[in-house]
Design a protein around this motif. Structure first.
Motif, PDB file in Angstrom:
ATOM      1  N   LEU A 146      -6.125  47.782 -12.321  1.00  0.00           N
ATOM      2  CA  LEU A 146      -7.221  47.060 -11.667  1.00  0.00           C
ATOM      3  C   LEU A 146      -6.764  45.662 -11.259  1.00  0.00           C
ATOM      4  O   LEU A 146      -7.055  45.167 -10.177  1.00  0.00           O
ATOM      5  N   ARG A 147      -6.001  45.041 -12.150  1.00  0.00           N
ATOM      6  CA  ARG A 147      -5.530  43.683 -11.914  1.00  0.00           C
ATOM      7  C   ARG A 147      -4.507  43.635 -10.783  1.00  0.00           C
ATOM      8  O   ARG A 147      -4.511  42.724  -9.953  1.00  0.00           O
ATOM      9  N   ASN A 148      -3.641  44.633 -10.784  1.00  0.00           N
ATOM     10  CA  ASN A 148      -2.551  44.605  -9.798  1.00  0.00           C
ATOM     11  C   ASN A 148      -2.852  45.362  -8.530  1.00  0.00           C
ATOM     12  O   ASN A 148      -2.028  45.402  -7.628  1.00  0.00           O
ATOM     13  N   ARG A 149      -4.009  46.007  -8.509  1.00  0.00           N
ATOM     14  CA  ARG A 149      -4.207  46.960  -7.422  1.00  0.00           C
ATOM     15  C   ARG A 149      -4.303  46.257  -6.079  1.00  0.00           C
ATOM     16  O   ARG A 149      -4.819  45.155  -5.968  1.00  0.00           O
ATOM     17  N   ARG A 150      -3.753  46.955  -5.107  1.00  0.00           N
ATOM     18  CA  ARG A 150      -3.950  46.502  -3.735  1.00  0.00           C
ATOM     19  C   ARG A 150      -4.902  47.446  -3.047  1.00  0.00           C
ATOM     20  O   ARG A 150      -5.275  47.258  -1.914  1.00  0.00           O
ATOM     21  N   ALA A 153      -7.889  52.472 -21.325  1.00  0.00           N
ATOM     22  CA  ALA A 153      -8.470  51.164 -21.006  1.00  0.00           C
ATOM     23  C   ALA A 153      -7.409  50.131 -20.592  1.00  0.00           C
ATOM     24  O   ALA A 153      -7.542  49.514 -19.531  1.00  0.00           O
ATOM     25  N   PRO A 154      -6.340  49.945 -21.391  1.00  0.00           N
ATOM     26  CA  PRO A 154      -5.344  48.938 -20.965  1.00  0.00           C
ATOM     27  C   PRO A 154      -4.672  49.292 -19.641  1.00  0.00           C
ATOM     28  O   PRO A 154      -4.510  48.423 -18.777  1.00  0.00           O
ATOM     29  N   VAL A 214      -8.037  58.304 -14.690  1.00  0.00           N
ATOM     30  CA  VAL A 214      -6.955  59.003 -13.972  1.00  0.00           C
ATOM     31  C   VAL A 214      -7.097  58.870 -12.446  1.00  0.00           C
ATOM     32  O   VAL A 214      -6.118  58.507 -11.776  1.00  0.00           O
ATOM     33  N   PRO A 215      -8.280  59.119 -11.867  1.00  0.00           N
ATOM     34  CA  PRO A 215      -8.362  58.943 -10.405  1.00  0.00           C
ATOM     35  C   PRO A 215      -7.986  57.524  -9.964  1.00  0.00           C
ATOM     36  O   PRO A 215      -7.261  57.340  -8.988  1.00  0.00           O
ATOM     37  N   HIS A 216      -8.449  56.506 -10.709  1.00  0.00           N
ATOM     38  CA  HIS A 216      -8.134  55.132 -10.318  1.00  0.00           C
ATOM     39  C   HIS A 216      -6.663  54.815 -10.517  1.00  0.00           C
ATOM     40  O   HIS A 216      -6.057  54.095  -9.727  1.00  0.00           O
ATOM     41  N   LEU A 217      -6.128  55.380 -11.597  1.00  0.00           N
ATOM     42  CA  LEU A 217      -4.705  55.178 -11.878  1.00  0.00           C
ATOM     43  C   LEU A 217      -3.868  55.744 -10.729  1.00  0.00           C
ATOM     44  O   LEU A 217      -2.975  55.077 -10.198  1.00  0.00           O
TER      45      LEU A 217
END
Lengths: 332, 252
Positions: A325-329, A318-319, A264-267
Motif C-alpha cells: 500500500l505504501r509503495n504502490r503506484r 497485514a504487514p 492477495v488481489p491487492h498484493l
C-alpha cells in the motif's frame, strides 16, 4: 507500443513457480519431517518412495491439506478480486454479502447439535448460500444498484451473526469448537472434503476466469459498460454467483480464513501494477501459494501445536499489505 | 436515422419523458438543450438502449432497448473512474467491442496511438486516469469513444464543469468525430455553445420536446424565446454566430 498480453502469462507463470515452491516446502516440512526425495518419489509413483507411517502422513494428512489450502486460497483470493470489481470497492471482500456470517450460523448450529459432526461443512455451505440469496432477495433493486446489495449484505450479515451469538449463548459447550472453526482450520482436511470442495471451487474459478476479461467493464458505469457491449446486470449476477459458490465452499471446507480475499488481489495488483481483471488467474494461483505458506506457518511455528490459520494470514498479510500500500503506484 | 414516436419514460412513478416524438438525422451533430430535469440525460440513456421505455424509439426500424448491435459510444457527465488504470488502458477499453474484451490487436494499438495524439494525451498515457484534471479526463473519455469507432456517440454535458478554454478544446475534439461521419447526440446547458457547434437542436422542457430543427433556425425562432418565457435575447456576431444572453429579472 505495448507488447500484447505477454505480461499476463508472464505473471501467471511467476505465480505458478511460487505455488510450486510453496508446495515443495509444505510437503517436506512439518511436525514430522519427511525426506524430500522420498516424498517426491512417492508422489510421482516411482520406486524408492516412503513407507509406513511416513507414507500415511504424506498421502492422507499432508497432501490433502496442502491441496485444500491451495483450493481455498485460490477461491478466496479470486472471489475477493471479483467482488472488488463488481462493487467498485477496493475494500470489498468475499464475505461481504453475508457468506461468512451465514456459514458461521450454519456451522454453529451443526456444532451445537454435535461437537464433532461431519455435517459442519454442509451446514456452513447452506448457511452461506442462504445468507447471500437473502441479500439478493431483500436488495430487490440490485440489478440497478450494486450499493443496495452491499448494504443489504451488511444487514443480513449482522442479523445472522446476532442469531449465531444467541445460539452460542444458549449452548456455551460448543463455544470452543465454533471459535476454532471461525479462526479457520485445515487440520480436518481429508480426501472426502477435498473431493466435493474441489468440484465446486474449480467450476467457480473457471467461470470467474472465463468472464474475467469482461469484468473490466464493471469498473465503469452501467451505461458505459452497455455501450461497450456488456450486459452489466447479467454479468454481475454471474460474477457474484460464481464468487459466492467459491466462497461458500471454501468456508464450508476450511472455516473462516480472513484477509486472503483482500490481501492477495491487492498484493498481485500492487506487484504487477496491473488492475485489469485479466490478472484473476494470477491472483488465484498466488492465493493458492499464499495459503499453502500460511498453513505451513500454522503447522510449524508452534510445532507440534497448531496456530489457527486465520491468525497466520492476518500476521503475514497485514504487514505485506501495508508495504504494498505504501509503495504502490497502482491505485490513487 | 433515429425516430421516436410517442416515447415515454417513467421512473419510480415519475414521468421523465412524456410521449415525445422527433427524428434525428444520421451523420449530424444534434444537441439536446434544456434546463435540469428536462429529461435530456434520460433520453440519451434511452437512445443508448439502456433504459426501458414505452412507445417507439428505433434506429432503422430496430428498437433501441437492449440492442447492442449498433456501435454506440457513451460519454457520461460524471464518469465512474476505474482506480489504478492508466490513460492508455482506459482509452483502450474503447476497443473492447471491436477487438474483444482483454484482447489487443495491432490495428487497435495503432488507432489508440493516433487518437492519443489527436486528443493531446500522448504525454499522459502512463498517468493514472484518476489523477487527470477535469479537462484531461474529458479528453480521455472522448478518446475512448473515438477508439470505439462508433456509428453514433452520445455525450452527456461534455463541457459542464470546464472552463471556456477547455470547453472549446473538448468541443473541437468532438468535431473530430463528425469528420468521420459519426452521428453525434449531446446534451448541453449552454445554448450558445450548442448552436455554435451542433447542426441541429432539440429544445426540451419538463419531459417534452418544445422545438426541433437546424440550429440556425431554432436559435432565431420566436418559439425559442417563448420557451424561455421571453427572457432571452439572441444577438448575431460579426462572424454570423448567434449568441444567446439571458435577461436579468427586472425588480419592480
Amino acid at each position: 507500443m505495448r507488447s500484447s498480453h505477454i505480461w499476463h502469462w508472464r505473471y501467471a507463470a511467476l505465480a505458478s513457480c511460487a505455488l510450486f515452491l510453496a508446495s515443495l516446502v509444505a510437503i517436506s516440512f512439518g511436525p514430522i519431517h519427511l525426506p524430500f526425495f522420498g516424498a517426491m518419489k512417492t508422489l510421482l509413483g516411482l520406486p524408492g518412495g516412503l513407507h509406513g507411517q511416513e507414507r500415511t502422513v504424506l498421502l492422507d494428512l499432508r497432501l490433502p491439506r496442502i491441496l485444500l489450502a491451495a483450493l481455498v486460497g485460490a477461491a478466496l483470493s479470486s472471489s475477493g478480486a471479483v467482488y472488488q470489481s463488481v462493487f467498485r470497492n477496493p475494500l470489498a471482500d468475499p464475505y461481504l454479502l453475508g457468506a461468512a456470517s451465514g456459514a458461521g450460523l450454519g456451522a454453529t448450529i451443526a456444532l451445537t447439535l454435535h461437537p464433532n459432526t461431519a455435517l459442519t461443512p454442509l451446514f456452513a455451505f447452506i448457511g452461506g448460500v442462504v445468507a447471500v440469496l437473502a441479500s439478493f432477495f431483500i436488495s430487490g433493486k440490485f440489478f440497478a444498484e450494486p450499493a443496495t446489495l452491499l448494504l443489504s449484505g451488511i444487514a443480513i450479515g449482522s442479523f445472522f451473526t446476532a442469531i449465531q451469538t444467541y445460539v452460542l449463548q444458549r449452548h456455551s459447550a460448543s463455544l470452543r469448537p465454533v471459535y476454532s472453526w471461525i479462526l479457520g482450520e485445515l487440520t480436518v482436511s481429508n480426501w472426502e472434503i477435498l473431493r466435493w470442495s474441489s468440484f465446486y471451487i474449480i467450476i467457480a474459478i473457471a467461470t470467474l476466469i472465463v468472464i474475467s476479461k469482461k469484468l473490466d467493464g464493471l469498473m465503469l458505469s452501467d451505461e458505459e459498460a452497455h455501450s461497450l457491449g456488456i450486459n452489466p446486470s447479467r454479468l454481475r449476477v454471474i460474477a457474484i454467483a460464481a464468487a459466492t459458490l467459491a466462497t461458500a465452499t471454501a468456508v464450508a471446507a476450511a472455516g473462516l480464513i480472513g484477509f486472503v480475499g483482500i490481501v492477495v488481489p491487492h498484493l498481485v495488483r500492487g506487484l504487477t501494477r496491473r488492475v485489469t481483471n485479466r490478472s484473476i488467474l494470477t491472483i488465484a494461483i498466488s492465493g493458492a501459494a499464499f495459503l499453502i505458506l500460511a498453513d505451513f506457518g500454522a503447522r510449524t511455528i508452534l510445532s507440534p501445536a497448531e496456530v489457527p490459520i486465520g491468525i497466520i494470514t492476518a500476521f503475514i498479510g497485514a504487514p505485506f499489505f501495508l508495504i504494498v500500500l505504501r509503495n504502490r503506484r497502482v491505485g490513487g | 436515422m433515429i425516430i421516436a414516436k410517442d416515447l415515454s419514460l417513467i421512473k419510480d412513478d415519475r414521468t421523465i419523458l412524456d410521449s415525445i416524438s422527433f427524428a434525428i438525422a444520421d451523420g449530424r451533430w444534434t444537441c439536446l438543450v434544456g434546463p435540469n430535469g428536462a429529461g435530456k440525460t434520460s433520453l440519451l440513456r434511452a437512445i443508448l438502449g439502456n433504459a426501458p421505455y414505452e412507445g417507439s424509439l428505433a434506429i432503422d426500424g430496430i428498437q433501441r432497448f437492449g440492442d447492442q448491435k449498433i456501435n454506440v459510444a457513451y460519454v457520461p457527465q460524471i464518469p465512474t473512474i476505474p482506480q489504478g488504470m492508466s490513460v492508455w488502458e482506459y482509452v483502450y477499453l474503447g476497443r473492447a467491442k471491436i477487438d474483444g474484451w482483454g484482447r489487443q490487436s495491432s490495428k487497435g494499438q495503432t488507432i489508440v496511438e493516433d487518437i492519443l495524439d489527436q486528443t493531446n494525451l500522448v504525454k499522459l498515457r502512463k498517468q493514472h486516469i484518476s489523477r487527470l484534471s477535469g479537462g484531461e479526463l474529458q479528453r480521455a473519455l472522448i478518446a475512448r469513444a473515438l477508439a470505439q469507432e462508433p456509428e453514433m456517440i452520445l455525450l452527456d454535458e461534455p463541457t459542464s464543469a470546464l472552463d471556456l478554454h477547455h470547453q472549446i478544446s473538448v468541443l473541437d475534439n468532438i468535431e473530430l468525430l463528425k469528420t468521420r461521419g459519426v452521428t453525434i447526440i449531446s446534451t448541453m446547458h449552454d445554448i450558445t455553445l450548442a448552436a455554435m457547434y451542433a447542426d441541429d437542436l432539440v429544445i426540451m422542457q419538463d419531459g417534452q420536446v418544445l422545438l426541433t430543427g437546424a440550429s440556425s433556425e431554432v436559435i432565431h425562432s420566436p418559439e425559442l424565446k417563448r420557451a424561455f418565457e421571453n427572457r432571452i435575447n439572441v444577438f448575431t456576431l460579426d462572424s454570423g454566430r448567434p449568441v444567446v444572453i439571458a435577461e436579468k429579472n427586472q425588480r419592480t
